[in-house]
Structures are given as C-alpha cells and as structure tokens.
Design an enzyme around this catalytic site. Structure first.
Site, PDB file in Angstrom:
ATOM      1  N   PRO A 252       0.818  -1.223   0.000  1.00  0.00           N
ATOM      2  CA  PRO A 252       0.000   0.000   0.000  1.00  0.00           C
ATOM      3  C   PRO A 252       0.847   1.266   0.000  1.00  0.00           C
ATOM      4  CG  PRO A 252      -0.934  -1.622   1.481  1.00  0.00           C
ATOM      5  CD  PRO A 252       0.378  -2.191   1.018  1.00  0.00           C
ATOM      6  N   CYS A 253       0.463   2.205  -0.866  1.00  0.00           N
ATOM      7  CA  CYS A 253       1.282   3.409  -1.081  1.00  0.00           C
ATOM      8  C   CYS A 253       0.729   4.652  -0.401  1.00  0.00           C
ATOM      9  CB  CYS A 253       1.419   3.669  -2.583  1.00  0.00           C
ATOM     10  SG  CYS A 253      -0.149   4.100  -3.389  1.00  0.00           S
TER      11      CYS A 253
END
Length: 585
Positions: A252-253
C-alpha cells in the site's frame, strides 16, 4: 509451539520487531457482546475482514489464565487496603472474584482487534499487574474485562491461525497443478486485481497463493483468474503460505504518496510493508519483487540535498517550502525498506521506471528486486531491462466517440464543480484535458472520486478522432484506463454496480507489461528457462513484430499488443523504437 503462546510468555510480543500488531481478546461465548461493545467504544474492533472466531486451545487454558489474573487482582486489592489502612476484602468478595464466569465446556471465542488496539492492549496487560481499582460490577470497559478475567488478551493470534480456523487456507491459488511444468512459482501479496499475476504469468510463472482484502478487487480477481484471494494477509500465519520462488507485492502506497498523508511507517497502512518481511522470513523465496510510488525514493533524495545545503526548517518555510509536507519520516522510509530487506536475508536492487516508455501514460514507479543472500552470482548477474521508447499516444487507447456512453460526459453539476476548482478546464487545459497526441497523466485511484481536484479528461472529439473546439469533456472509460495501464483487452473490469470501483482498482494496480519485462530479467539472472517452449506454450500471437523487439521480453511485447485496439500502429512503433534508460539509485 504456537505463535501466540510464545508471544504471551514474552514481555512484549512486538518489542524489537517492526510488525503489524495483531491479537484478540479471548472470552466465553456468553461474554462476546460485552467484549465487542467495550472494543467498539474505544474504536478498537478490527475494521475489515472477520472479527470473531472460535478459539480452541482448550477450556482449561482459559480457566488457568483467568485464575492467575484473579489472584493478581486480589493481591492488588490487599496491597491497596494495607496502604490506605482500610479493611481487607471480605471472604465473600474474594469468593465472588474467584467464581468462574463460564460453565465447564462453554465455547471460547476470539474477538480480533485493530493493530493500534493490539499495541495498546499489549501495554495495558503489562501495566495491569500493577493496577489497583475497586471491584467493578458492570463490565463496561476493556480494562474491566481484563481486570476481572472475563477476557484474556492473546497477542499474536490471527484470524487464520490454526487455533481460530478449523480448516486450512487454500494451498494453491492456481489449482491442483500449480507449480507443475511452470518456469517459477510466485506468491502475490496485496494482489489488488492481479496486475502482478498478469505480468508474471505472461513469462511462464504460476501463482500458488494470493492475498487481497478489498471485496471489490477480489470480485474482479475471481472473474479473471477463477480463484478468490485468501483475504487479509495479517490474518494468515506465515507457515500456511505455500512454498514459492518469487514473492511479489505492490504494498500500500497511501502512507508514502504525495496524494496521501505521507505518514510513512508511523501509520498502520505503512506498516503493512512489514507483513512482506514476516512472510519472506518464513518462506525464504529466491526473490522479492516489490513496487511502490516514486515518492518513497524522491523524498530520501530531497532530504539529502537539503541536508547538504544546510537549510534550516525556518529557512525552508521562508522559501514557502514546508519540509513536513514533503518528507516521509524525514527521508527514512527508503532506508527502512532497504534495511528490512537486508535483515530478512536479501540483497536488494531498486530502480525508478516510467511506464511512459511503452504505454501512453506518465507513471513513474519505484521497483525493488531483492535476491536471497545465498544467491550471490544471481544477484550480481541481474540487470534492469531496457524498455523500448515507443512514443505511445492517448489516441491509441480511446474508444470511438460514437461508442462512448453519455454517462461518461461531464454533467452540468460536474462541470460547475470543476469550474469552481483551482485548475479549470478553460484556464488550465494542460492540467485538465488530455493531450490525445501525447501521454496521459498518472491515473490515480481517486480519478472519479476526486475528479474536481486534479483528474484529467478526454476533450470532446468527433467520430474521425479530431478534437472539437467546443463540446463537453468526458472521463476516460474503464476500458480506456485498462489500456493506459497495459491490461489485455480480454481482462474483465467494471462489472461492479458502482463503476467508480473500476477506476479505484486500476489506479491502484501495477502495469503488467513493465512487470513482465522486469520478471524476464529476473529469470535470466536465475537462469530459468521457459518450460512453455517445450510444447506447452500457448501459440504465439499473430502480431509478431520484426526488428528491434527481437531481444525484448516476449511477454511484455505480447501484453502490449493485447492491450491495444490498434496493434498495427503499435507494430510500426516497435519497428523504429530505441531502448530507454532505467534510472537506478
């Protein structure tokens, strides 16, 4: 032998290790509502996935643990009474404490908590041995539940731990023959809609395990691959992940992106990276193949430059440059990623690659390829692929104007909302209108949700593909977005009742052709031959290209042709393309 049992014996389940904290409050079935309500009031309940599971180590364990807690409670009351000079607890009070709150044989349940709650409960249980409180009659708080022994905190227990799940998780995401006759086996974490899988299967890989939490993404995944991902990776024991050669993940960014809060590893989302480390330490695959936003690397470079210039915080603010806004943990995020990969026993490589070289979209992403430490020669032999510079245009992915449903044209309300934003279509056309003879801006997960802020639109066009001087712009369609990302035409997208989910899924995805090119370079370093060439390979596409692509990854070339409605145009671009340089750091 159980993870939770080992954790319970230590002073802290998470001391010395950066992991996603997990655990559950174990209680009799009759006390579930009290536990759930107490956790809900603190916002400590696990928010996604399964919350309550059975717990089967045994009734005797619960009674022994509860008895130990109650004896501590009595001693605490006695110490408090002696210190203030009051009467000691009566025999009836002692008896009321010591009476088990569960009948022999009553089922035990585990109520799983959110990561921040696991950290707090771990600390709370360490402090509870010293707590001194009056006897409570209403169990309306987590502290009360723990103090009276109604609930026991079990650190490290997961929804899919053996004690909580009577049946094992599926061992093969690719079917019973997964791993047979393939070039390599891979595990896909944070799978999304399967972008990694599309790319890796194109070069001979076979998926043996996939994990994804989002329900809409899982629905798209099963439509395309016929297998449902195993769910939240934090719920799964590392020992239950099947053996594999490559672990891939686009972790996840949000915690690292400029469009997010940039909280880095101080956020629960950012800490999901450590789930990759947990699985890799247990499974020890040959290679870790990861992807994230470029900002994870750029921030580190930015901080180093600032430090070299000796600019103070006040000086930066005076220049209108707030370092708190642009930094992810003051530039330490990248160093943390590399350090964690090395601590897991891997030699990491990383590079910035922009998909613009092969796709009509500006999409710069940071890729990691980490070889297991014993694969010294393979790690030294690895080289990042040189992608062809194809000069792709947005025009190549657009659907004919007559075929675009009216629902994608900006409504009066939408156009008014955009007109009131900072970047208006008429005043800032380069910000809001796609250049049909150039590349599109980066497709974001919030493309449809936050359209009024920064989304890019397709200008009004006629049936011949010419841009009109007047006319209402429109959104890219989900199929056009899939083409911008490099997904094949037969990839199913947008089947949800809410079509906005398609934009969110594609904006969070990786570009399969880029993944295929990098994976081919990994295979070359590992000296993995494509077993499909021995008669099991699918027939080659009819769009075989002559010229400079002869040394390019065939999987990447195939995917690019499968992701365009105009393969003849792409064939011409391949014939005159030049390789581009990959930025390494």
């Amino acid at each position: 032998s159980n993870t939770w049992a080992k954790n319970a014996e230590s002073s802290s389940a998470h001391a010395g290790n950066r992991v996603v904290a997990v655990g559950a409050l174990v209680c009799p079935k009759s006390a579930i509502q009290s536990v759930r309500q107490a956790l809900h009031r603190r916002k400590w309940l696990k928010q996604q996935g399964q919350t309550v599971t059975a717990f089967s180590p045994g009734h005797d364990w619960y009674l022994a643990s509860r008895q130990r807690r109650l004896l501590q409670r009595i001693r605490s009351l006695e110490q408090k009474s002696e210190s203030v000079g009051s009467a000691l607890p009566s025999s009836s009070a002692r008896a009321s404490i010591a009476v088990p709150l569960t009948q022999q044989g009553e089922a035990l349940m585990a109520v799983h908590v959110a990561p921040q709650a696991a950290v707090a409960l771990e600390r709370m249980c360490q402090l509870s041995r010293k707590r001194s409180r009056e006897l409570v009659h209403e169990l309306d708080s987590v502290e009360d539940l723990l103090a009276t022994g109604v609930a026991e905190w079990v650190s490290g227990i997961r929804v899919r731990s053996h004690e909580c799940t009577p049946t094992p998780i599926p061992q093969d995401a690719g079917g019973a023959d997964a791993g047979v006759g393939c070039r390599f086996r891979f595990c896909e974490l944070f799978a999304g809609i399967g972008g990694f899988r599309v790319g890796l299967e194109s070069v001979g890989g076979r998926c043996v395990f996939a994990s994804e939490l989002d329900r809409e993404a899982c629905a798209t995944y099963i439509l395309n691959f016929g297998h449902l991902p195993s769910g939240d990776i934090t719920e799964i024991e590392a020992a239950d992940v099947p053996a594999h050669d490559v672990l891939c993940a686009g972790f996840p960014c949000q915690a690292f992106s400029r469009a997010g809060d940039q909280a880095g590893f101080e956020s629960s989302i950012g800490c999901l990276f450590f789930e990759i480390i947990r699985i890799s330490k247990a499974a020890q695959p040959k290679v870790l193949f990861l992807e994230n936003v470029a900002n994870l690397l750029k921030v580190t470079t930015l901080v180093e430059i600032r430090c070299s210039e000796s600019l103070s915080h006040a000086a930066l603010l005076a220049q209108g440059d707030d370092p708190g806004r642009d930094q992810v943990e003051d530039g330490r995020a990248m160093q943390t990623v590399l350090a964690e990969l090395r601590s897991a026993g891997y030699t990491p490589h990383h590079a910035l690659i922009n998909s613009r070289t092969i796709l009509p979209q500006q999409r710069e992403r940071l890729y990691f390829v980490a070889f297991r430490a014993d694969l010294v020669e393979e790690a030294a032999a690895f080289c990042w692929p040189a992608l062809p510079a194809l000069d792709r245009h947005v025009r190549e992915v657009l659907e004919p104007a007559r075929d675009v449903p009216p629902e994608y044209v900006l409504s009066d309300h939408q156009f008014k909302k955009i007109s009131e934003s900072k970047f208006r279509c008429n005043e800032y056309p380069s910000h809001r209108l796609a250049r049909v003879d150039g590349g599109a801006r980066t497709l974001m997960a919030s493309y449809k949700h936050s359209y009024h802020l920064y989304s890019e639109f397709v200008p009004a066009m006629d049936d011949a593909g010419e841009v009109l001087a007047t006319g209402r712009p429109r959104f890219f369609t989900p199929r056009e977005c899939a083409r911008l990302m490099g997904f094949p035409e037969n990839f199913v997208i947008g089947r949800s009742a809410n079509k906005n989910h398609a934009y969110h899924q594609l904006g969070n995805a990786v570009c399969p052709p880029v993944i295929a090119a990098i994976m081919e370079s990994i295979c070359v370093a590992l000296k993995l031959t494509d077993k499909r060439s021995q008669g099991n390979a699918p027939s080659s596409p009819s769009h075989v290209v002559d010229g400079s692509d002869s040394e390019l990854c065939s999987g990447m070339v195939d995917l690019l042709h499968l992701a365009t409605p105009a393969p003849s145009v792409l064939k011409q671009k391949f014939a005159c393309c030049k390789p581009s340089r990959v930025m390494t750091a």
